[in-house]
Design an enzyme around this catalytic site. Sequence first.
Site, PDB file in Angstrom:
ATOM      1  N   ASP B  11      38.970  91.412  -2.503  1.00  0.00           N
ATOM      2  CA  ASP B  11      37.616  91.490  -2.628  1.00  0.00           C
ATOM      3  C   ASP B  11      37.131  92.711  -1.770  1.00  0.00           C
ATOM      4  O   ASP B  11      37.347  92.431  -0.460  1.00  0.00           O
ATOM      5  CB  ASP B  11      36.887  90.058  -2.190  1.00  0.00           C
ATOM      6  CG  ASP B  11      35.455  90.198  -2.988  1.00  0.00           C
ATOM      7  OD1 ASP B  11      34.723  88.924  -2.885  1.00  0.00           O
ATOM      8  OD2 ASP B  11      35.201  90.820  -4.077  1.00  0.00           O
ATOM      9  N   ASP B  12      36.737  93.716  -2.080  1.00  0.00           N
ATOM     10  CA  ASP B  12      35.877  94.820  -1.400  1.00  0.00           C
ATOM     11  C   ASP B  12      37.134  95.528  -0.647  1.00  0.00           C
ATOM     12  O   ASP B  12      36.639  96.038   0.388  1.00  0.00           O
ATOM     13  CB  ASP B  12      34.942  94.288  -0.435  1.00  0.00           C
ATOM     14  CG  ASP B  12      33.728  93.775  -1.337  1.00  0.00           C
ATOM     15  OD1 ASP B  12      32.699  93.681  -0.784  1.00  0.00           O
ATOM     16  OD2 ASP B  12      33.937  93.698  -2.514  1.00  0.00           O
ATOM     17  N   CYS B  50      31.149  93.591  -7.510  1.00  0.00           N
ATOM     18  CA  CYS B  50      32.240  92.223  -7.859  1.00  0.00           C
ATOM     19  C   CYS B  50      32.221  92.070  -9.356  1.00  0.00           C
ATOM     20  O   CYS B  50      33.278  92.235  -9.877  1.00  0.00           O
ATOM     21  CB  CYS B  50      31.913  91.234  -7.185  1.00  0.00           C
ATOM     22  SG  CYS B  50      31.727  91.519  -5.223  1.00  0.00           S
ATOM     23  N   HIS B 104      34.432  86.512 -10.763  1.00  0.00           N
ATOM     24  CA  HIS B 104      33.219  86.351  -9.790  1.00  0.00           C
ATOM     25  C   HIS B 104      32.775  84.867 -10.329  1.00  0.00           C
ATOM     26  O   HIS B 104      32.594  84.883 -11.320  1.00  0.00           O
ATOM     27  CB  HIS B 104      32.282  87.303 -10.007  1.00  0.00           C
ATOM     28  CG  HIS B 104      31.192  87.116  -8.915  1.00  0.00           C
ATOM     29  ND1 HIS B 104      31.310  87.819  -7.683  1.00  0.00           N
ATOM     30  CD2 HIS B 104      29.924  86.682  -8.995  1.00  0.00           C
ATOM     31  CE1 HIS B 104      30.343  87.579  -6.910  1.00  0.00           C
ATOM     32  NE2 HIS B 104      29.574  87.075  -7.584  1.00  0.00           N
ATOM     33  N   ASP B 300      38.793  94.875  -6.321  1.00  0.00           N
ATOM     34  CA  ASP B 300      37.890  94.968  -7.408  1.00  0.00           C
ATOM     35  C   ASP B 300      37.144  96.319  -7.285  1.00  0.00           C
ATOM     36  O   ASP B 300      36.483  97.016  -8.104  1.00  0.00           O
ATOM     37  CB  ASP B 300      36.834  93.602  -7.453  1.00  0.00           C
ATOM     38  CG  ASP B 300      36.250  93.484  -6.133  1.00  0.00           C
ATOM     39  OD1 ASP B 300      35.204  92.551  -6.035  1.00  0.00           O
ATOM     40  OD2 ASP B 300      36.524  94.010  -4.966  1.00  0.00           O
ATOM     41  N   HIS B 301      36.980  96.823  -6.117  1.00  0.00           N
ATOM     42  CA  HIS B 301      36.283  97.912  -5.693  1.00  0.00           C
ATOM     43  C   HIS B 301      36.410  98.264  -3.977  1.00  0.00           C
ATOM     44  O   HIS B 301      37.196  97.306  -3.549  1.00  0.00           O
ATOM     45  CB  HIS B 301      34.772  97.944  -6.134  1.00  0.00           C
ATOM     46  CG  HIS B 301      33.923  96.887  -5.632  1.00  0.00           C
ATOM     47  ND1 HIS B 301      33.941  96.825  -4.221  1.00  0.00           N
ATOM     48  CD2 HIS B 301      33.650  95.669  -6.012  1.00  0.00           C
ATOM     49  CE1 HIS B 301      33.145  95.557  -3.971  1.00  0.00           C
ATOM     50  NE2 HIS B 301      33.033  94.908  -5.128  1.00  0.00           N
TER      51      HIS B 301
END
Lengths: 93, 423
Positions: B11-12, B50, B104, B300-301
């Site tokens: 995540d992130d 997300c 998510h 995810d990014h």
Amino acid sequence: HEEPAAFSQYPRPADTPQWNSDKPRLKDIRIMGYSMRASDYRFTLWVQFDPSSFTANFSNVHAGELYMMDSDPNQDYNIYNSTSHGWFYQKIL
Amino acid sequence: DGMNVLFIIVDDLRPVLGCYGDKVVKSPNIDQLASRSMVFSNAFAQQAVCAPSRVSFLTGRRPDTTRLYDFYSYWRAHAGNYSTLPQFFKENGYLTLSVGKVFHPGVSSNYSDDYPYSWSIPPFHPSAEKHENDKTCRGKDGKLYANLVCPVNVTEMPGGTLPDIQSTEEAIHLLNIMKTSRQKFFLAVGYHKPHIPLRYPQEFLKLYPLENITLAPDPWVPKKLPSVAYNPWTDIRQRDDVEALNVSFPYGALPEDFQRRIRQSYYAAVSYLDVQVGQLLNALDDAGLSNNTIVVFTADHGWSLGEHGEWAKYSNFDVATRVPLMFYVPGVTTSPGSPGARVFPYLDPFSHPGGSAPQGQSKEVVELLSLFPTLAELAGLQVPPACPQPSLGVVLCTEGPSLVHLFNISEGREGSGGPARCS
């Protein structure tokens, strides 16, 4: 052979930052930023977006960004307003 | 053919990893994975937030097709009944398992992580997840706060643990069950860190003395940045420690010292994540599954660490859209190991320099959209067809191409582990 590009997008509720600019709900989205990232540039058009029909209006451009990766790898110097970008416009469409 | 799949989604996580050339972060286990993998240096998410990004790459469709730009719709009800990557493997005879944050949670995955469509058994969520935003960060005054920067004594945490520690434990438990079954599996493990709050075991701070932490190379809002493009990082402003700084909205800058503390804690959280990944991959070895399991590692990014005067994701800048993406494929990215040989021995970031170079590397610009067709092809399954435009009524197709043709691995080259930093 088309040069490979990655397409990203981000929604906004308004032209200027407001409290829900980061995470606008679908009904509040008014602008969509469509980005085309190739190895040597990033070209982004912020265009009018209608959340009820999920349609973007590319003839209503709110703002643009163009960064040349070789000379500006951190994307700090937006040259959109000082260059002709017809080619980029056609390509992103 | 018949390979298992271990799909690690973080995540992130922007590519601040030794093996993406970062000189600061200590990530020896992820670097070791890269040294046995095909690594994509220019992989981009389709939206830097997300739920839209995850639904996009898990269905292989763009956000304009999933019609999810926020967190509040479920694609099967709202746009189209698109098949997902895990569902595709499930329908091809795999046992599909979800641990931690893969979809998510909430509306965008039907409050069920899209079970039973995507998963063979109900997805696992760490019990500590519900405390993620509680006041568990000890301030200088000894009181507890819900801070952005939150190094913690894990023994003081509710249940004496953290979500990612529980996710690793559960994933290892599942691997040990799978090793004795003949069943092919697709195991997705979703780690929460370095998503905010930057809550991690405080000992990881020792790896990053504050005096060594710099500001972003361009910590100002660019003059010609259109105001619509600027991300005013609202979510972190609501954290107790940031709120107490009274920074003006939207363009006020965080104090430089605090900017460095955020960057320090992001790096520390990445090293904490690296330990989780290292323990998981070590367990893959222990279970004797490293030679018949494809391992995918991605995010995810990204996350802005002060560049352009911005923090968090929520923009189209590279720092928010660019992600790590690598594929370990036994017999393809590495020559088949001798039985019993360890492929992923655990490496301690406190004692191991890390930074091994990728086995293979592509600088081609690629999209997370390509995950679905690429994994299908690597597993020897029928690659879903390319989507027509529009594809709202099409159940199975993908809007990105497979990347397998870019795997530029010279046959049989041993993993190029070693101290050399990546290019």
